[in-house]
Design a protein around this motif. Structure first.
Motif, PDB file in Angstrom:
ATOM      1  N   GLU A  71      14.742   3.672  19.576  1.00 39.72           N
ATOM      2  CA  GLU A  71      15.870   4.561  19.252  1.00 39.72           C
ATOM      3  C   GLU A  71      15.447   5.718  18.346  1.00 39.72           C
ATOM      4  O   GLU A  71      16.257   6.596  18.053  1.00 39.72           O
ATOM      5  CB  GLU A  71      16.978   3.761  18.550  1.00 39.72           C
ATOM      6  N   GLY A  72      14.196   5.699  17.854  1.00 37.83           N
ATOM      7  CA  GLY A  72      13.726   6.737  16.940  1.00 37.83           C
ATOM      8  C   GLY A  72      14.178   6.523  15.504  1.00 37.83           C
ATOM      9  O   GLY A  72      14.021   7.403  14.654  1.00 37.83           O
ATOM     10  N   PHE A  73      14.703   5.343  15.207  1.00 42.56           N
ATOM     11  CA  PHE A  73      15.252   5.020  13.890  1.00 42.56           C
ATOM     12  C   PHE A  73      14.243   5.241  12.762  1.00 42.56           C
ATOM     13  O   PHE A  73      14.603   5.752  11.703  1.00 42.56           O
ATOM     14  CB  PHE A  73      15.728   3.558  13.894  1.00 42.56           C
ATOM     15  N   TYR A  74      13.000   4.849  12.973  1.00 44.72           N
ATOM     16  CA  TYR A  74      12.008   4.894  11.891  1.00 44.72           C
ATOM     17  C   TYR A  74      11.369   6.269  11.686  1.00 44.72           C
ATOM     18  O   TYR A  74      10.728   6.497  10.656  1.00 44.72           O
ATOM     19  CB  TYR A  74      10.920   3.844  12.133  1.00 44.72           C
ATOM     20  N   ASN A  75      11.529   7.177  12.612  1.00 45.17           N
ATOM     21  CA  ASN A  75      10.913   8.507  12.492  1.00 45.17           C
ATOM     22  C   ASN A  75      11.483   9.237  11.276  1.00 45.17           C
ATOM     23  O   ASN A  75      12.685   9.420  11.163  1.00 45.17           O
ATOM     24  CB  ASN A  75      11.147   9.326  13.756  1.00 45.17           C
ATOM     25  N   GLY A  76      10.599   9.612  10.357  1.00 41.57           N
ATOM     26  CA  GLY A  76      11.008  10.351   9.168  1.00 41.57           C
ATOM     27  C   GLY A  76      11.432   9.489   7.981  1.00 41.57           C
ATOM     28  O   GLY A  76      11.744  10.023   6.918  1.00 41.57           O
ATOM     29  N   ILE A  77      11.439   8.189   8.137  1.00 41.19           N
ATOM     30  CA  ILE A  77      11.856   7.312   7.029  1.00 41.19           C
ATOM     31  C   ILE A  77      10.720   7.158   6.015  1.00 41.19           C
ATOM     32  O   ILE A  77       9.558   6.998   6.378  1.00 41.19           O
ATOM     33  CB  ILE A  77      12.335   5.942   7.562  1.00 41.19           C
ATOM     34  N   VAL A  78      11.075   7.204   4.731  1.00 47.54           N
ATOM     35  CA  VAL A  78      10.087   7.160   3.647  1.00 47.54           C
ATOM     36  C   VAL A  78       9.707   5.724   3.273  1.00 47.54           C
ATOM     37  O   VAL A  78      10.440   4.777   3.551  1.00 47.54           O
ATOM     38  CB  VAL A  78      10.594   7.889   2.382  1.00 47.54           C
ATOM     39  N   PHE A  79       8.562   5.624   2.606  1.00 45.29           N
ATOM     40  CA  PHE A  79       8.157   4.383   1.944  1.00 45.29           C
ATOM     41  C   PHE A  79       8.774   4.457   0.550  1.00 45.29           C
ATOM     42  O   PHE A  79       8.318   5.219  -0.298  1.00 45.29           O
ATOM     43  CB  PHE A  79       6.632   4.277   1.881  1.00 45.29           C
ATOM     44  N   HIS A  80       9.830   3.697   0.336  1.00 46.10           N
ATOM     45  CA  HIS A  80      10.619   3.817  -0.894  1.00 46.10           C
ATOM     46  C   HIS A  80      10.157   2.900  -2.028  1.00 46.10           C
ATOM     47  O   HIS A  80      10.575   3.074  -3.160  1.00 46.10           O
ATOM     48  CB  HIS A  80      12.105   3.547  -0.598  1.00 46.10           C
ATOM     49  N   ARG A  81       9.319   1.949  -1.724  1.00 47.54           N
ATOM     50  CA  ARG A  81       8.848   0.998  -2.745  1.00 47.54           C
ATOM     51  C   ARG A  81       7.407   0.647  -2.417  1.00 47.54           C
ATOM     52  O   ARG A  81       7.132  -0.030  -1.425  1.00 47.54           O
ATOM     53  CB  ARG A  81       9.725  -0.251  -2.718  1.00 47.54           C
ATOM     54  N   VAL A  82       6.482   1.102  -3.264  1.00 49.98           N
ATOM     55  CA  VAL A  82       5.058   0.891  -3.016  1.00 49.98           C
ATOM     56  C   VAL A  82       4.426   0.411  -4.322  1.00 49.98           C
ATOM     57  O   VAL A  82       4.287   1.177  -5.271  1.00 49.98           O
ATOM     58  CB  VAL A  82       4.371   2.183  -2.505  1.00 49.98           C
ATOM     59  N   ILE A  83       4.070  -0.862  -4.354  1.00 50.85           N
ATOM     60  CA  ILE A  83       3.531  -1.488  -5.555  1.00 50.85           C
ATOM     61  C   ILE A  83       2.031  -1.682  -5.384  1.00 50.85           C
ATOM     62  O   ILE A  83       1.589  -2.419  -4.490  1.00 50.85           O
ATOM     63  CB  ILE A  83       4.231  -2.837  -5.833  1.00 50.85           C
ATOM     64  N   ASP A  84       1.256  -1.015  -6.239  1.00 54.10           N
ATOM     65  CA  ASP A  84      -0.197  -1.071  -6.172  1.00 54.10           C
ATOM     66  C   ASP A  84      -0.672  -2.518  -6.202  1.00 54.10           C
ATOM     67  O   ASP A  84      -0.212  -3.319  -7.012  1.00 54.10           O
ATOM     68  CB  ASP A  84      -0.798  -0.282  -7.342  1.00 54.10           C
ATOM     69  N   GLU A  98      -5.592  -1.576  13.281  1.00 53.10           N
ATOM     70  CA  GLU A  98      -6.357  -0.346  13.023  1.00 53.10           C
ATOM     71  C   GLU A  98      -5.553   0.538  12.084  1.00 53.10           C
ATOM     72  O   GLU A  98      -4.323   0.573  12.157  1.00 53.10           O
ATOM     73  CB  GLU A  98      -6.602   0.439  14.323  1.00 53.10           C
ATOM     74  N   GLY A  99      -6.266   1.221  11.188  1.00 52.07           N
ATOM     75  CA  GLY A  99      -5.615   2.205  10.330  1.00 52.07           C
ATOM     76  C   GLY A  99      -5.100   1.674   9.004  1.00 52.07           C
ATOM     77  O   GLY A  99      -4.298   2.346   8.352  1.00 52.07           O
ATOM     78  N   MET A 100      -5.571   0.513   8.561  1.00 53.71           N
ATOM     79  CA  MET A 100      -5.106  -0.010   7.277  1.00 53.71           C
ATOM     80  C   MET A 100      -5.465   0.946   6.135  1.00 53.71           C
ATOM     81  O   MET A 100      -4.754   1.017   5.126  1.00 53.71           O
ATOM     82  CB  MET A 100      -5.669  -1.415   7.029  1.00 53.71           C
ATOM     83  N   GLU A 101      -6.494   1.736   6.311  1.00 54.25           N
ATOM     84  CA  GLU A 101      -6.858   2.709   5.273  1.00 54.25           C
ATOM     85  C   GLU A 101      -5.739   3.734   5.065  1.00 54.25           C
ATOM     86  O   GLU A 101      -5.591   4.285   3.970  1.00 54.25           O
ATOM     87  CB  GLU A 101      -8.193   3.405   5.596  1.00 54.25           C
ATOM     88  N   TYR A 102      -4.935   3.994   6.091  1.00 57.62           N
ATOM     89  CA  TYR A 102      -3.815   4.933   5.955  1.00 57.62           C
ATOM     90  C   TYR A 102      -2.647   4.292   5.200  1.00 57.62           C
ATOM     91  O   TYR A 102      -1.924   4.979   4.485  1.00 57.62           O
ATOM     92  CB  TYR A 102      -3.368   5.451   7.321  1.00 57.62           C
ATOM     93  N   ILE A 103      -2.492   2.984   5.354  1.00 52.17           N
ATOM     94  CA  ILE A 103      -1.492   2.253   4.555  1.00 52.17           C
ATOM     95  C   ILE A 103      -1.954   2.244   3.093  1.00 52.17           C
ATOM     96  O   ILE A 103      -1.167   2.471   2.180  1.00 52.17           O
ATOM     97  CB  ILE A 103      -1.296   0.815   5.081  1.00 52.17           C
ATOM     98  N   ASP A 104      -3.252   2.006   2.881  1.00 52.95           N
ATOM     99  CA  ASP A 104      -3.803   2.005   1.518  1.00 52.95           C
ATOM    100  C   ASP A 104      -3.585   3.339   0.802  1.00 52.95           C
ATOM    101  O   ASP A 104      -3.497   3.380  -0.416  1.00 52.95           O
ATOM    102  CB  ASP A 104      -5.311   1.708   1.548  1.00 52.95           C
ATOM    103  N   ALA A 105      -3.503   4.431   1.557  1.00 52.16           N
ATOM    104  CA  ALA A 105      -3.386   5.779   0.969  1.00 52.16           C
ATOM    105  C   ALA A 105      -1.942   6.187   0.658  1.00 52.16           C
ATOM    106  O   ALA A 105      -1.714   7.264   0.122  1.00 52.16           O
ATOM    107  CB  ALA A 105      -4.014   6.800   1.921  1.00 52.16           C
ATOM    108  N   ILE A 106      -0.967   5.327   0.957  1.00 53.55           N
ATOM    109  CA  ILE A 106       0.438   5.667   0.714  1.00 53.55           C
ATOM    110  C   ILE A 106       0.688   5.817  -0.787  1.00 53.55           C
ATOM    111  O   ILE A 106       0.205   5.023  -1.598  1.00 53.55           O
ATOM    112  CB  ILE A 106       1.373   4.591   1.330  1.00 53.55           C
ATOM    113  N   GLU A 107       1.460   6.849  -1.151  1.00 54.61           N
ATOM    114  CA  GLU A 107       1.799   7.142  -2.549  1.00 54.61           C
ATOM    115  C   GLU A 107       2.507   5.954  -3.205  1.00 54.61           C
ATOM    116  O   GLU A 107       3.462   5.413  -2.657  1.00 54.61           O
ATOM    117  CB  GLU A 107       2.709   8.378  -2.583  1.00 54.61           C
TER     118      GLU A 107
END
Length: 183
Positions: free
Chosen positions: A67-80, A153-162
């Motif tokens: 449905e495109g629901f997730y397109n543009g949604i932010v990561f609102h809680r990111v705990i190092d 694949e791409g866990m390094e991009y998850i690691d780079a999230i603010e």
């Protein structure tokens, strides 16, 4: 009896291949109907869906994705050192989709690095659209949150999230799609 060194190395090579084979899955080896592509600012994350352990949650994630629901949604809680959470259209951590909440589908699978679980309120049967990626092993979550996927694949991009609760400049899902639908 002397054990030749090359045999010892061979045993370790076979054990290593068996232990680490799932972590080296290639996107081309995955079932396109049970694979997601999540595009972030730094690159594409490939996610293997786990319908065998969480069929209703996988169906919901695929439905919302289509449905495109997730397109543009932010990561609102990111705990190092712990996790990155997304899936709330309000960006506050308090929202969800207009679909009914899901009953928990707990499994024996453990929260290892890259595993994706469904976020919820205090009620185990309150998952809706929010989910989280764990940055490292988080076995204390086992049996308390539904696991529905894992990064291949791409866990390094998850690691780079603010980082932040909420992040000052949150990363967002640019586009998420089921691989079978990707053109």
């Amino acid at each position: 009896m002397e054990f030749p060194l090359f045999r010892l190395f061979s045993v370790f090579a076979v054990l290593g291949a068996l232990l680490f084979a799932p972590l080296s899955a290639n996107a081309s080896d995955l079932d396109p109907e049970n694979t997601l592509y999540m595009d972030l600012k730094d690159g594409r994350v490939v996610i293997r869906l786990l319908p065998d352990i969480a069929p209703k949650h996988v169906a919901r994630i695929k439905e919302l994705t289509r449905e495109g629901f997730y397109n543009g949604i932010v990561f609102h809680r990111v705990i190092d050192g712990f996790m990155a959470q997304t899936g709330d259209p309000t960006g506050t951590g308090m929202g969800g989709s207009n679909k009914p909440d899901l009953k928990a589908e707990f499994s024996d699978k453990s929260f290892a690095r890259g595993v994706i679980g469904m976020a919820r309120a205090a009620d185990p049967n309150s998952a809706n659209s929010q989910f989280f990626f764990v940055f490292k092993e988080a076995s204390w979550l086992d049996g308390q949150y539904t696991i529905w996927g894992e990064v291949v694949e791409g866990m390094e991009y998850i690691d780079a999230i603010e980082r932040g609760e909420p992040p000052a400049n949150p990363d967002k899902i640019i586009k998420m799609q089921v691989a079978a639908d990707a053109g």
